[in-house]
Enzyme design. Structure first.
Site, PDB file in Angstrom:
ATOM      1  N   ASP A 288       0.867  -1.169   0.000  1.00  0.00           N
ATOM      2  CA  ASP A 288       0.000   0.000   0.000  1.00  0.00           C
ATOM      3  C   ASP A 288       0.915   1.234   0.000  1.00  0.00           C
ATOM      4  O   ASP A 288       2.110   1.130   0.295  1.00  0.00           O
ATOM      5  CB  ASP A 288      -0.876  -0.041   1.250  1.00  0.00           C
ATOM      6  CG  ASP A 288      -1.692   1.221   1.440  1.00  0.00           C
ATOM      7  OD1 ASP A 288      -2.285   1.686   0.457  1.00  0.00           O
ATOM      8  OD2 ASP A 288      -1.709   1.747   2.568  1.00  0.00           O
TER       9      ASP A 288
ATOM     10  N   GLY B 169      -5.219   3.141  -3.162  1.00  0.00           N
ATOM     11  CA  GLY B 169      -6.506   3.779  -3.344  1.00  0.00           C
ATOM     12  C   GLY B 169      -6.341   5.263  -3.593  1.00  0.00           C
ATOM     13  O   GLY B 169      -7.320   5.990  -3.697  1.00  0.00           O
TER      14      GLY B 169
ATOM     15  N   ASP C 240      -0.220   5.080   0.890  1.00  0.00           N
ATOM     16  CA  ASP C 240      -0.479   6.067   1.940  1.00  0.00           C
ATOM     17  C   ASP C 240      -0.393   5.436   3.329  1.00  0.00           C
ATOM     18  O   ASP C 240      -1.046   4.418   3.601  1.00  0.00           O
ATOM     19  CB  ASP C 240      -1.863   6.681   1.737  1.00  0.00           C
ATOM     20  CG  ASP C 240      -1.962   7.424   0.419  1.00  0.00           C
ATOM     21  OD1 ASP C 240      -1.949   8.661   0.443  1.00  0.00           O
ATOM     22  OD2 ASP C 240      -2.041   6.755  -0.633  1.00  0.00           O
TER      23      ASP C 240
ATOM     24  N   ARG D 218     -14.840  12.428  -1.364  1.00  0.00           N
ATOM     25  CA  ARG D 218     -13.677  13.251  -1.018  1.00  0.00           C
ATOM     26  C   ARG D 218     -13.066  13.907  -2.257  1.00  0.00           C
ATOM     27  O   ARG D 218     -12.635  15.067  -2.214  1.00  0.00           O
ATOM     28  CB  ARG D 218     -12.625  12.386  -0.305  1.00  0.00           C
ATOM     29  CG  ARG D 218     -12.998  12.035   1.133  1.00  0.00           C
ATOM     30  CD  ARG D 218     -12.016  11.057   1.739  1.00  0.00           C
ATOM     31  NE  ARG D 218     -12.189   9.713   1.182  1.00  0.00           N
ATOM     32  CZ  ARG D 218     -11.293   8.725   1.303  1.00  0.00           C
ATOM     33  NH1 ARG D 218     -10.147   8.954   1.918  1.00  0.00           N
ATOM     34  NH2 ARG D 218     -11.541   7.535   0.791  1.00  0.00           N
TER      35      ARG D 218
END
Length: 406
Positions: free
Chosen positions: A183, A272, A185, A228
């Site tokens: 991943d 993501g 972040d 968002r």
């Protein structure tokens, strides 16, 4: 051969202050008796040496004892010689590597781990230090305990003593080329890119709250992402450059990628977040594959939309499988690293799923957890020591920080 037919053997154990030539002197003495070496092991700790050599018993064992004793005494050391039959006991098929990481690693924590292994019917065959700083990492070679059961039981001790404990079955996968999928972040980098972008749009606090809830698994990821991203509408695309320049890669990430690439490992990042950031990270760090969402940009402005399918929880697992197939690597030989709920499917799909400074829901589901702030600690789980990492860097002309003074 039955135990009754096993040949006589001698176990020679030499202890004392280490000095050059101890091992060669002992083996040279043994060679004069024509014995065969059945097994050997040597341990050095703070200048104290323990050398064990298991040899076939000679015809004149008394003469060998006298010769070895004379050699060892001349070196200022001590020796114990024990007669027995056959080789070492065959290890159980249930074998595992148990890696214990702490900063600090207290004796009480190690005692709890050793006791739990014994409670499971396991035996510690070997102990090896993998790192002394910035964390202490110790690897235990364990036999006689089911790795899955051991992993479950040791998780409680790890939480109680605030250490990290990883249990891996001892098999050939550990020695082969593997694919590491990360991943981005809060795993590869510090913080969340979408929050950094939202700060420029004036919605930092609102987006941070939604991101945290999504990472805990309280919100549908795709819906929360689209909501968002809409708040970013109107931002100039130059903001992406500003955010990229502000990104801080987690400590140890560059070292891990650099070291494991030398060994043939492959790397991928699945996020993501946004390809406008992740593609640049992959190129900078030497990562082989990358997949993320793409922000729509029209006339130099963010529209508040993403282009194409959203990379969500299921999409991350799909990416891992596709990357593995593309690189010709078995799924069992993949390692996934993540911190949020949208990483859960990816961690489950991998041969080894690692929760890195993760939310509770992820820590509970992953194969193992790491809660230290150094991403290169993952290499200790692969059997690579800090000394080996530094030696490889030195050969490449890379200067590493000096260890603390004793």
């Amino acid at each position: 051969m039955s135990p009754h037919d096993a040949p006589d053997t001698l176990l020679i154990t030499v202890t004392g202050t280490d000095r050059p030539g101890v091992t060669s002197a002992v083996l040279e003495t043994l060679s004069l008796s024509g014995v065969s070496v059945v097994d050997a092991e040597q341990i050095l700790m703070r200048g104290r040496l323990v050398l064990g050599v298991l040899v076939t018993a000679p015809r004149d064992a008394k003469k060998l004892r006298a010769a070895v004793t004379a050699t060892v005494e001349r070196l200022g050391m001590s020796v114990d010689i024990e007669r027995g039959s056959g080789d070492n006991r065959r290890r159980s098929q249930d074998r595992a590597h148990v890696t214990v990481i702490g900063a600090p690693l207290k004796a009480s924590a190690m005692a709890a781990i050793a006791g739990r292994i014994a409670d499971c019917g396991g035996n510690i065959d070997r102990i090896e230090r993998m790192a002394r700083y910035p964390v202490t990492a110790i690897e235990l070679h364990v036999s006689g305990a089911d790795p899955d059961r051991l992993r479950l039981l040791l998780a409680g001790d790890a939480a109680q003593h605030r250490i990290d404990v990883a249990v891996q079955a001892a098999n050939m996968l550990r020695h082969g080329v593997r694919l590491i999928v990360m991943d981005v972040d809060s795993t590869l980098i510090q913080g969340e890119v979408i929050e950094m972008l939202a700060e420029h749009a004036g919605y930092g606090a609102e987006v941070a709250e939604v991101t945290e809830r999504a990472m805990r698994g309280e919100l549908d990821f795709e819906q929360s992402l689209r909501a968002r991203v809409k708040l970013l509408a109107g931002l100039d695309e130059s903001v992406l450059d500003q955010v990229y320049d502000a990104i801080v890669v987690n400590p140890g990430a560059r070292t891990m990628v650099r070291t494991l690439r030398r060994l043939g490992y492959r790397f991928a990042i699945v996020s993501g977040g946004f390809s406008q950031i992740t593609d640049r990270l992959a190129e900078e760090l030497g990562i082989h594959r990358a997949r993320a969402n793409t922000l729509e940009i029209v006339d130099g402005k963010l529209t508040g939309e993403v282009v194409g399918p959203v990379v969500d929880r299921a999409g991350k697992a799909t990416a891992l499988r596709e990357f593995a197939a593309d690189l010709g690597i078995e799924e069992a030989a993949t390692i996934a690293i993540g911190d949020g709920a949208n990483d859960l499917d990816m961690l489950d799909a991998a041969g080894l799923g690692i929760a890195y400074n993760a939310r509770p829901v992820v820590r509970e589901a992953a194969d193992t957890t790491l809660n230290v702030p150094y991403l290169d600690s993952i290499m200790y789980l692969l059997g690579i020591s800090r000394e080996e990492i530094e030696a490889a860097d030195a050969e490449a002309g890379i200067v590493t920080p000096a260890p603390p003074l004793d």
